[in-house]
Scaffold this active site. Structure first.
Site, PDB file in Angstrom:
ATOM      1  N   GLU A 293     -49.482  -7.068 -30.441  1.00  0.00           N
ATOM      2  CA  GLU A 293     -49.822  -7.377 -28.804  1.00  0.00           C
ATOM      3  C   GLU A 293     -51.980  -6.565 -28.816  1.00  0.00           C
ATOM      4  O   GLU A 293     -53.118  -6.749 -28.355  1.00  0.00           O
ATOM      5  CB  GLU A 293     -49.465  -7.166 -27.607  1.00  0.00           C
ATOM      6  CG  GLU A 293     -48.631  -5.922 -27.787  1.00  0.00           C
ATOM      7  CD  GLU A 293     -48.323  -5.622 -26.354  1.00  0.00           C
ATOM      8  OE1 GLU A 293     -47.485  -6.045 -26.082  1.00  0.00           O
ATOM      9  OE2 GLU A 293     -48.474  -4.598 -25.140  1.00  0.00           O
TER      10      GLU A 293
ATOM     11  N   ASP B 201     -43.312 -10.997 -22.875  1.00  0.00           N
ATOM     12  CA  ASP B 201     -43.862 -10.520 -22.285  1.00  0.00           C
ATOM     13  C   ASP B 201     -44.928  -9.363 -22.977  1.00  0.00           C
ATOM     14  O   ASP B 201     -45.437  -8.446 -22.330  1.00  0.00           O
ATOM     15  CB  ASP B 201     -43.704  -9.424 -20.561  1.00  0.00           C
ATOM     16  CG  ASP B 201     -44.409  -8.786 -20.160  1.00  0.00           C
ATOM     17  OD1 ASP B 201     -45.130  -9.804 -19.483  1.00  0.00           O
ATOM     18  OD2 ASP B 201     -44.242  -8.031 -19.848  1.00  0.00           O
TER      19      ASP B 201
ATOM     20  N   PRO C 105     -36.135   1.096 -25.532  1.00  0.00           N
ATOM     21  CA  PRO C 105     -37.099   1.783 -26.369  1.00  0.00           C
ATOM     22  C   PRO C 105     -37.434   1.277 -27.413  1.00  0.00           C
ATOM     23  O   PRO C 105     -36.808   1.404 -28.048  1.00  0.00           O
ATOM     24  CB  PRO C 105     -37.638   3.636 -26.119  1.00  0.00           C
ATOM     25  CG  PRO C 105     -35.354   3.577 -26.139  1.00  0.00           C
ATOM     26  CD  PRO C 105     -34.960   1.978 -25.765  1.00  0.00           C
TER      27      PRO C 105
ATOM     28  N   ARG D  18     -40.542  -3.713 -25.516  1.00  0.00           N
ATOM     29  CA  ARG D  18     -41.579  -3.875 -26.773  1.00  0.00           C
ATOM     30  C   ARG D  18     -41.641  -4.985 -27.721  1.00  0.00           C
ATOM     31  O   ARG D  18     -40.581  -5.361 -28.806  1.00  0.00           O
ATOM     32  CB  ARG D  18     -41.606  -2.500 -27.548  1.00  0.00           C
ATOM     33  CG  ARG D  18     -42.074  -1.146 -26.755  1.00  0.00           C
ATOM     34  CD  ARG D  18     -43.950  -1.045 -26.166  1.00  0.00           C
ATOM     35  NE  ARG D  18     -43.816  -0.410 -25.579  1.00  0.00           N
ATOM     36  CZ  ARG D  18     -43.952   0.114 -23.870  1.00  0.00           C
ATOM     37  NH1 ARG D  18     -43.465  -0.763 -23.645  1.00  0.00           N
ATOM     38  NH2 ARG D  18     -44.147   0.857 -23.023  1.00  0.00           N
TER      39      ARG D  18
ATOM     40  N   HIS E 108     -48.121  -8.457 -20.945  1.00  0.00           N
ATOM     41  CA  HIS E 108     -47.644  -6.940 -20.327  1.00  0.00           C
ATOM     42  C   HIS E 108     -47.629  -7.213 -19.424  1.00  0.00           C
ATOM     43  O   HIS E 108     -48.622  -5.871 -18.654  1.00  0.00           O
ATOM     44  CB  HIS E 108     -48.038  -6.373 -22.250  1.00  0.00           C
ATOM     45  CG  HIS E 108     -47.431  -5.369 -21.560  1.00  0.00           C
ATOM     46  ND1 HIS E 108     -46.857  -4.240 -23.099  1.00  0.00           N
ATOM     47  CD2 HIS E 108     -46.620  -4.416 -21.025  1.00  0.00           C
ATOM     48  CE1 HIS E 108     -46.301  -2.842 -22.942  1.00  0.00           C
ATOM     49  NE2 HIS E 108     -45.991  -3.015 -21.351  1.00  0.00           N
TER      50      HIS E 108
ATOM     51  N   ASP F 162     -25.243  -0.314 -25.708  1.00  0.00           N
ATOM     52  CA  ASP F 162     -26.145   1.023 -24.694  1.00  0.00           C
ATOM     53  C   ASP F 162     -26.417   2.067 -26.626  1.00  0.00           C
ATOM     54  O   ASP F 162     -24.648   1.596 -26.958  1.00  0.00           O
ATOM     55  CB  ASP F 162     -26.997   1.492 -23.942  1.00  0.00           C
ATOM     56  CG  ASP F 162     -27.588   2.158 -23.990  1.00  0.00           C
ATOM     57  OD1 ASP F 162     -28.095   1.758 -22.917  1.00  0.00           O
ATOM     58  OD2 ASP F 162     -27.615   3.725 -24.594  1.00  0.00           O
TER      59      ASP F 162
ATOM     60  N   THR G 261     -38.846  -7.853 -22.546  1.00  0.00           N
ATOM     61  CA  THR G 261     -40.302  -7.433 -21.733  1.00  0.00           C
ATOM     62  C   THR G 261     -40.102  -5.739 -22.249  1.00  0.00           C
ATOM     63  O   THR G 261     -41.000  -5.004 -21.640  1.00  0.00           O
ATOM     64  CB  THR G 261     -39.365  -7.250 -20.281  1.00  0.00           C
ATOM     65  OG1 THR G 261     -37.882  -6.214 -19.922  1.00  0.00           O
ATOM     66  CG2 THR G 261     -39.547  -8.771 -19.374  1.00  0.00           C
TER      67      THR G 261
HETATM   68  P1  NAD Z   1     -34.935   3.817 -20.487  1.00  0.00           P
HETATM   69  O1  NAD Z   1     -34.718   5.082 -21.302  1.00  0.00           O
HETATM   70  O2  NAD Z   1     -33.855   4.329 -18.479  1.00  0.00           O
HETATM   71  O3  NAD Z   1     -33.218   3.070 -21.404  1.00  0.00           O
HETATM   72  C1  NAD Z   1     -33.300   2.166 -22.270  1.00  0.00           C
HETATM   73  C2  NAD Z   1     -31.251   2.609 -22.875  1.00  0.00           C
HETATM   74  O4  NAD Z   1     -31.803   2.157 -24.313  1.00  0.00           O
HETATM   75  C3  NAD Z   1     -31.288   3.462 -23.145  1.00  0.00           C
HETATM   76  O5  NAD Z   1     -30.238   3.928 -21.654  1.00  0.00           O
HETATM   77  C4  NAD Z   1     -30.341   4.466 -24.725  1.00  0.00           C
HETATM   78  O6  NAD Z   1     -29.425   4.368 -24.285  1.00  0.00           O
HETATM   79  C5  NAD Z   1     -30.818   3.011 -24.699  1.00  0.00           C
HETATM   80  N1  NAD Z   1     -30.912   2.718 -26.231  1.00  0.00           N
HETATM   81  C6  NAD Z   1     -31.891   3.456 -26.925  1.00  0.00           C
HETATM   82  N2  NAD Z   1     -31.827   3.019 -28.017  1.00  0.00           N
HETATM   83  C7  NAD Z   1     -31.212   2.264 -28.685  1.00  0.00           C
HETATM   84  C8  NAD Z   1     -30.576   1.997 -29.496  1.00  0.00           C
HETATM   85  N3  NAD Z   1     -30.872   2.186 -30.704  1.00  0.00           N
HETATM   86  N4  NAD Z   1     -29.051   0.517 -29.331  1.00  0.00           N
HETATM   87  C9  NAD Z   1     -28.947   0.737 -27.865  1.00  0.00           C
HETATM   88  N5  NAD Z   1     -29.371   1.447 -26.972  1.00  0.00           N
HETATM   89  C10 NAD Z   1     -30.663   2.108 -26.964  1.00  0.00           C
HETATM   90  O7  NAD Z   1     -36.073   2.870 -20.582  1.00  0.00           O
HETATM   91  P2  NAD Z   1     -36.417   1.924 -19.414  1.00  0.00           P
HETATM   92  O8  NAD Z   1     -37.532   2.348 -18.176  1.00  0.00           O
HETATM   93  O9  NAD Z   1     -34.931   1.421 -18.786  1.00  0.00           O
HETATM   94  O10 NAD Z   1     -37.255   1.075 -19.960  1.00  0.00           O
HETATM   95  C11 NAD Z   1     -37.130   0.405 -20.978  1.00  0.00           C
HETATM   96  C12 NAD Z   1     -38.410  -0.374 -22.273  1.00  0.00           C
HETATM   97  O11 NAD Z   1     -38.968  -0.956 -21.091  1.00  0.00           O
HETATM   98  C13 NAD Z   1     -39.183   0.792 -22.854  1.00  0.00           C
HETATM   99  O12 NAD Z   1     -39.141   2.013 -23.415  1.00  0.00           O
HETATM  100  C14 NAD Z   1     -40.696   0.372 -22.711  1.00  0.00           C
HETATM  101  O13 NAD Z   1     -40.656  -0.213 -24.030  1.00  0.00           O
HETATM  102  C15 NAD Z   1     -39.810  -0.988 -21.626  1.00  0.00           C
HETATM  103  N6  NAD Z   1     -40.901  -1.442 -21.208  1.00  0.00           N
HETATM  104  C16 NAD Z   1     -41.676  -2.003 -20.417  1.00  0.00           C
HETATM  105  C17 NAD Z   1     -43.036  -2.219 -19.679  1.00  0.00           C
HETATM  106  C18 NAD Z   1     -43.851  -3.400 -19.549  1.00  0.00           C
HETATM  107  O14 NAD Z   1     -44.016  -4.168 -17.796  1.00  0.00           O
HETATM  108  N7  NAD Z   1     -42.958  -4.459 -20.082  1.00  0.00           N
HETATM  109  C19 NAD Z   1     -42.654  -1.259 -18.088  1.00  0.00           C
HETATM  110  C20 NAD Z   1     -41.595  -0.452 -18.594  1.00  0.00           C
HETATM  111  C21 NAD Z   1     -41.024  -0.169 -19.189  1.00  0.00           C
END
Ligand code: NAD
Length: 336
Positions: free
Chosen positions: A265, A260, A208, A236, A297, A175, A234
């Site tokens: 998409e 996913d 993200p 993006r 998704h 992270d 899952t």
């Molecule tokens: P979150 O913000 O809680 O966690 C994201 C983590 O990524 C953070 O700890 C951040 O420090 C880390 N991060 C950011 N940029 C980084 C990088 N360049 N290198 C390494 N680590 C990095 O987000 P979350 O709630 O865990 O969600 C994560 C992602 O899941 C969302 O951004 C969204 O794109 C995706 N998502 C998908 C679905 C789906 O239905 N498929 C649903 C919800 C979320």
């Protein structure tokens, strides 16, 4: 009454939003099409729009919305990559989102995809329905004892790590903001992205989509991955360079790929294309591999997540009156 134009509406959206509305006093107009610059004029008469992951709120769209008097974009999702936030600010439009609804829903779906693909459940299901009870070609591996690499240890990545620990996996994680206390308490080994790619049997993406994470898994990253490793995405679609993924699959370097989300998409997922076929050749090629499993998704799609999305979105919309938010400020919403 505050009027809200709602885009990319599916039956479950309408059901859960109306159930959550209570006395919020919102006047909904549900559109089944997506919000883009081309459809923005349909928001005329609304103070707010409600959008999802594949709506496209670029500068042209936001300018049109601003000119129509829209003052609030309420995203019913966590990610904000589909919105030009600077353009929203310039147009005097506040953006709210649902920062957390059910990280468990997404993490559990990722694990479901991995187990399905590894244990060939999807193939077995089809076989036995045709009374074919043969086991040939259905050999998988024990997850127990394998090394899983979690990329992004936010809300969803942490849930995924906990599930994999429960399976008896060794969990490594990277992270940009590593949390050593969480890792220690969770039995997770912090590592660099390169180490995760080189050592993990399963790589699961939970970051993200940002400028930095676009094509995080490119040709160089696939070359680093352990031969036969599994990839789960899952998060993006644009985190993965699809052409590089296809090259790695063609060369037989990956054991399995569970997606996913897909890079292109938008306009494909959430819709039925069974009558006219797929126009996206890369997706068609991906679907042709026996070791690729794609869902549309749907990781968020649990009753718990839909209820929470609706509750927070309604609360964001109801609180969006004069003084309730600052134009151009991304407000998290009451996710507590
Ligand atoms: P979150 O913000 O809680 O966690 C994201 C983590 O990524 C953070 O700890 C951040 O420090 C880390 N991060 C950011 N940029 C980084 C990088 N360049 N290198 C390494 N680590 C990095 O987000 P979350 O709630 O865990 O969600 C994560 C992602 O899941 C969302 O951004 C969204 O794109 C995706 N998502 C998908 C679905 C789906 O239905 N498929 C649903 C919800 C979320």
């Amino acid at each position: 009454m505050r009027n809200v134009s709602f885009y990319d509406t599916k039956p479950y959206d309408r059901e859960y939003m109306l159930a959550a509305e209570g006395a919020a006093g919102l006047g909904w107009t549900f559109h089944e099409f997506r919000l883009t610059a081309g459809t923005a004029s349909t928001a005329a008469g609304s103070e707010a729009v409600c959008a999802f992951v594949n709506d496209r709120l670029d500068r042209a769209c936001l300018r049109s919305l601003g000119a129509l008097g829209v003052r609030h974009v309420a995203l019913r999702c966590a990610g904000t990559n589909q919105v030009d936030l600077a353009a929203a600010s310039e147009a005097g439009i506040a953006v709210t989102r649902v920062p957390a609804y059910s990280p468990h829903a997404v993490a559990e779906h990722g694990v479901a995809l991995l187990l399905t693909l590894n244990r060939r459940i999807h193939r077995a299901f089809n076989r036995v329905r045709e009374f074919n009870f043969s086991l040939a070609g259905l050999v998988g591996f024990d997850l127990h004892g394998k090394t899983v690499g979690i990329v992004g240890t936010g809300k969803i990545g942490r849930c995924a790590a906990q599930i994999f620990r429960g399976f008896g996996c060794r969990v490594m994680a990277c992270d940009i903001a590593p949390d050593a206390a969480w890792a220690l308490a969770s039995g997770v080994e912090l590592a660099s992205m390169a180490e995760v790619l080189e050592r993990a049997d399963v790589v699961s993406l939970h970051v993200p989509l940002t400028r930095e994470t676009h094509h995080l898994l490119d040709a160089a990253a696939f070359a680093r991955m352990k031969p036969g490793a599994f990839l789960v995405n899952t998060s993006r679609g644009k985190l993965v360079d699809t052409r590089a993924l296809l090259a790695a699959l063609k060369e037989g370097r990956l054991g399995g790929v569970a997606l996913d989300v897909y890079e292109e998409e938008e306009g494909i997922f959430f819709e039925d294309h069974s009558q006219h076929g797929l126009r996206d050749d890369d997706l068609a090629r991906l679907l042709s591999f026996p070791n690729v499993l794609v869902t549309s998704h749907q990781a968020f799609l649990t009753r718990e997540a839909l209820s929470e999305i609706a509750r927070v979105t309604v609360s964001n919309l109801a609180g969006g009156g004069p003084g309730g938010w600052l134009p151009g400020t991304l407000v998290g919403g009451s996710a507590a």
